[in-house]
Enzyme design. Structure first.
Site, short mmCIF file in Angstrom:
data_model
loop_
_atom_site.label_atom_id
_atom_site.label_comp_id
_atom_site.label_asym_id
_atom_site.label_seq_id
_atom_site.Cartn_x
_atom_site.Cartn_y
_atom_site.Cartn_z
N LYS A 26 2.55 4.54 1.42
CA LYS A 26 2.92 5.07 2.73
C LYS A 26 2.77 6.59 2.66
O LYS A 26 3.59 7.27 2.06
CB LYS A 26 4.36 4.71 3.10
CG LYS A 26 4.74 5.18 4.50
CD LYS A 26 6.16 4.81 4.85
CE LYS A 26 6.48 5.25 6.28
NZ LYS A 26 6.30 6.69 6.49
N GLU A 60 0.85 -1.19 0.00
CA GLU A 60 0.00 0.00 0.00
C GLU A 60 0.89 1.25 0.00
O GLU A 60 2.07 1.18 0.31
CB GLU A 60 -0.90 0.01 1.25
CG GLU A 60 -1.79 -1.21 1.39
CD GLU A 60 -2.39 -1.34 2.78
OE1 GLU A 60 -3.25 -0.51 3.14
OE2 GLU A 60 -1.98 -2.26 3.50
N CYS A 63 31.54 24.97 29.55
CA CYS A 63 31.99 25.15 30.94
C CYS A 63 33.50 25.28 31.08
O CYS A 63 33.99 25.59 32.17
CB CYS A 63 31.48 23.99 31.80
SG CYS A 63 32.24 22.40 31.41
N LYS A 75 11.27 2.76 1.89
CA LYS A 75 11.39 4.20 1.76
C LYS A 75 12.11 4.54 0.46
O LYS A 75 13.14 3.94 0.13
CB LYS A 75 12.19 4.76 2.94
CG LYS A 75 11.60 4.42 4.29
CD LYS A 75 10.42 5.26 4.63
CE LYS A 75 10.82 6.68 4.92
NZ LYS A 75 9.71 7.50 5.38
N CYS A 77 32.79 15.80 27.90
CA CYS A 77 32.98 16.78 28.97
C CYS A 77 32.74 16.05 30.30
O CYS A 77 31.65 15.51 30.51
CB CYS A 77 32.00 17.95 28.83
SG CYS A 77 32.02 19.06 30.26
N CYS A 96 35.66 22.07 26.96
CA CYS A 96 34.22 22.16 26.72
C CYS A 96 33.83 23.59 26.37
O CYS A 96 34.20 24.53 27.09
CB CYS A 96 33.45 21.70 27.96
SG CYS A 96 31.66 21.88 27.79
N ASP A 137 2.72 10.45 3.92
CA ASP A 137 3.64 11.23 4.75
C ASP A 137 2.86 12.33 5.45
O ASP A 137 2.75 13.45 4.95
CB ASP A 137 4.75 11.82 3.87
CG ASP A 137 5.94 12.29 4.70
OD1 ASP A 137 5.95 12.02 5.91
OD2 ASP A 137 6.85 12.92 4.12
N TYR A 197 -6.05 2.90 7.14
CA TYR A 197 -5.37 1.72 6.62
C TYR A 197 -5.29 0.57 7.62
O TYR A 197 -4.80 -0.52 7.29
CB TYR A 197 -3.95 2.07 6.19
CG TYR A 197 -3.14 2.79 7.25
CD1 TYR A 197 -2.49 2.09 8.27
CD2 TYR A 197 -3.03 4.17 7.23
CE1 TYR A 197 -1.77 2.75 9.23
CE2 TYR A 197 -2.31 4.84 8.21
CZ TYR A 197 -1.68 4.12 9.20
OH TYR A 197 -0.97 4.79 10.18
N CYS A 246 27.83 20.70 33.94
CA CYS A 246 27.87 21.47 32.70
C CYS A 246 26.44 21.75 32.24
O CYS A 246 25.60 20.83 32.20
CB CYS A 246 28.63 20.68 31.64
SG CYS A 246 28.80 21.54 30.06
#
Length: 646
Positions: free
Chosen positions: A107, A105, A393, A298, A406, A390, A109, A210, A411
């Site tokens: 699909k 069937e 921080c 897909k 980190c 980092c 979106d 469906y 942080c």
């Protein structure tokens, strides 16, 4: 009232012909005249019949979405993008199922919607949510005219569909508004998940159905039969449905979809392949995320090239740094793309990514697209330096394997991610709590632990910008409502490294209470199915941390109560893990499976060391052989009948 009943029936008939069958039998003028007549009678009598078309007018805005638990879980679909993946899917099916037949069937979106009916009447509409709990969007969905308010079937049922906005409808909408909607998927999601039903009505979404997700007192033999049931009860179903006996036929049908979708007025991104036979689906079951009997093929994701202007580093809950590419804005798959992900610094180097270079970007289902590689490098391009501290921080970074971390647990982005994970749908499910909320609480009140959320001061919250009475009370009420929590959600909310939803669920089933989980050894944890040494080590280390334990104990002091799953099973097959193989003479497989489950057993799809019992019918094959090698108890159909009767 008789006249009102007559008008409602005829107006619903005309609406079905117009919105579902695309075959109107009266003019708009005739319909409007009858509609006005009904409105007049409703005003005179003060009565509105439950399936009156006047209910479909967008009402006043609602204050918030309420949560609703689906009768049956709504699964997402595993994905394939290549023929070989379909072949592998087919092989897995044929190991368990003798006669194989597939349906193919479209699909669509859009946004998954689940409608509930009881006693022939529409009750509510919800989003899919996390599959178990969705948001009640009844007020919004009532404005949609392509589904029935009453049906012939009188039992309780849930039906599943995809809310969509036709491309032609979207184009017309954009011609009449200053706020342009860039693609149909975002447009319909924004229409349904909008607190103002009038906005839903203006965008004119519809629903393509469906699946019958749950039905009381009735069983379907096939996907074809369930689709016919939907049609017979007035639901809008796309006419494309192909039945195939092999994977070559499936691929042929998928190619048909790929060609025809280009002329379709509805956004599609693939085809859905399902095992047609319902009883065979029950044998295959599902993983934590996907049914094993269906897959979505897909179509190739859209790709585009653009200039990478910079790379910034994001810090997650565990301290891991992830590079994020900033792009010159470009249109991709109907959206304006400004950011794209990279995995780590090594990934960045492998792809030759540089500031100012032209990069290839792909957008599939991800909210943020991915940088696939570099297509052009210019003289002005500059290298991207590997960070040593980092960016949030200033702590010196640690390099573990391919990733940078980190080490500072305080942080800011680490704390925000930790609090957001704690409050998410699969955790404590605190409605209205967001990353922004976590950031404000951290910045203003240094909220850096879970338990502090349960000790927030109302007056202090009111002093914050944007926190008026309603917002503050809604947040505090949501926190209070979250205190009674399922064990698996509690485990997930803790944010233990490498413990996702499935592992949290498995742990909740295998440990009777929190204390047993907290004190579990590596050996105890490794015995749990699908929990290996790495995950077990993460769990043990988490509960060895004194701060973690202190924070959890405070949760209990503030009234958090865990709801534990029922552990006891009764019946002759109590705690048995059973595999069915071969042909049974007097029972269908799904019938035997239901009997076993009703008597305390658990059905497994394949024989493993965890299997405790095998029910073997005629012509049992490799599963029986494997059971014999492993020394697993085996019974035949005659013994099965005796056990059931005992």
């Amino acid at each position: 009232m008789d006249k009102m009943r007559e008008l409602v029936d005829i107006l619903n008939k005309y609406a079905h012909e117009y919105y579902v069958l695309d075959n109107p039998t009266v003019s708009d003028k005739e319909y409007d005249a009858l509609y006005d007549q009904l409105v007049k009678l409703e005003k005179q009598t003060g009565e509105v019949l439950f399936d009156s078309p006047t209910k479909r007018v967008g009402g006043e805005p609602i204050s918030a979405f309420k949560k609703h638990t689906h009768i049956e879980r709504l699964y997402s679909l595993d994905k394939a993008t290549e023929y070989e993946q379909l072949v592998a899917f087919d092989k897995r099916i044929r190991k368990e199922v003798e006669k194989v037949e597939y349906t193919v069937e479209y699909k669509f979106d859009g946004l998954t919607i689940c409608l509930t009916y009881d006693n022939g009447q529409f009750v509510r509409a919800t989003t899919r949510g996390n599959g178990t709990v969705g948001e009640d969007v009844t007020a919004q969905v009532l404005t949609i005219k392509s589904f029935p308010l009453s049906v012939g079937f009188k039992g309780k049922m849930e039906v599943q569909g995809e809310a969509v906005i036709r491309l032609s409808v979207l184009e017309k909408y954009n011609q009449t508004t200053t706020e342009q909607l860039k693609n149909a998927r975002n447009a319909v999601a924004g229409a349904i998940r909008n607190l103002d039903p009038k906005i839903t009505e203006k965008r004119h979404p519809e629903i393509m159905f469906y699946n019958v997700n749950y039905i009381e007192g009735k069983e379907f033999s096939s996907q074809e039969e369930s689709v016919e049931f939907l049609k017979d009860n007035g639901f809008k179903v796309h006419p494309f449905l192909r039945v195939c006996t092999d994977i070559e036929g499936v691929m042929s049908a998928i190619k048909e979809v790929e060609i025809s979708r280009k002329t379709l007025d509805i956004l599609t991104d693939g085809a859905v392949v399902k095992l047609n036979d319902i009883s065979s689906r029950k044998i295959l079951g599902a993983t934590d995320k996907f049914p094993r009997w269906a897959i979505a093929f897909k179509f190739e994701a859209e790709e585009v090239t653009t200039i990478l202007t910079d790379v910034i580093w994001q810090v997650g809950r565990t301290g891991k740094l992830t590079p994020l590419g900033l792009l010159e804005p470009t249109e991709l798959a109907g959206a304006t793309v400004k950011k794209a992900t990279l995995n780590n610094f090594g990934d960045l180097q492998r792809k030759g990514v540089m500031k100012g270079a032209r990069v290839l970007v792909r957008r599939s289902n991800e909210v943020i697209p991915e940088i696939l590689g570099t297509t052009e490098i210019y003289p002005t391009c500059t290298e991207i330096e590997k960070p040593t501290v980092c960016p949030y921080c200033g702590y010196h970074l640690q390099e573990i394997g391919a990733n940078l971390f980190c080490p500072n647990e305080q942080c800011r982005p680490r704390v925000i991610a930790k609090l957001t994970n704690f409050a998410c749908k699969n955790g404590f499910n605190i409605d209205g709590f967001s990353e922004m909320t976590a950031g404000v609480l951290f910045d203003e009140f240094n909220v850096n632990s879970f338990s502090q959320l349960f000790n927030l001061d109302r007056e202090k919250l009111l002093s914050l910008e944007g926190f008026k009475d309603a917002k503050t009370d809604n947040l505090l009420n949501a926190i209070e409502d979250s205190k009674n929590i399922d064990f698996e959600n509690f485990i997930y909310a803790l944010g233990i490294e490498n413990v996702g939803r499935k592992t949290a669920r498995d742990l909740s089933k295998n440990f009777a209470d929190f204390e047993k989980l907290k004190n579990a050894t590596l050996d105890d944890l490794i015995k749990v199915t699908d929990v290996g040494e790495v995950v077990s080590d993460c769990i043990v280390k988490y509960f060895q941390d004194v701060q973690n334990i202190a924070d959890i104990e405070k949760l209990f002091e503030y009234g958090v109560k865990i709801k534990y799953p029922t552990q006891e099973k009764t019946g002759v097959f109590a705690n048995e893990k059973v595999v069915l193989t071969g042909t049974l003479a007097q029972f269908k497989r799904d019938e035997a499976s239901k009997i076993i489950e009703s008597l305390g057993g658990e059905i497994m799809s394949s024989v493993s060391k965890n299997t405790t019992l095998v029910l073997a019918g005629e012509n049992a094959g490799s599963k029986l052989d494997k059971a014999k090698k492993l020394g697993i108890k085996i019974i035949d159909e005659q013994m099965f009948k005796m056990l059931v009767k005992s």
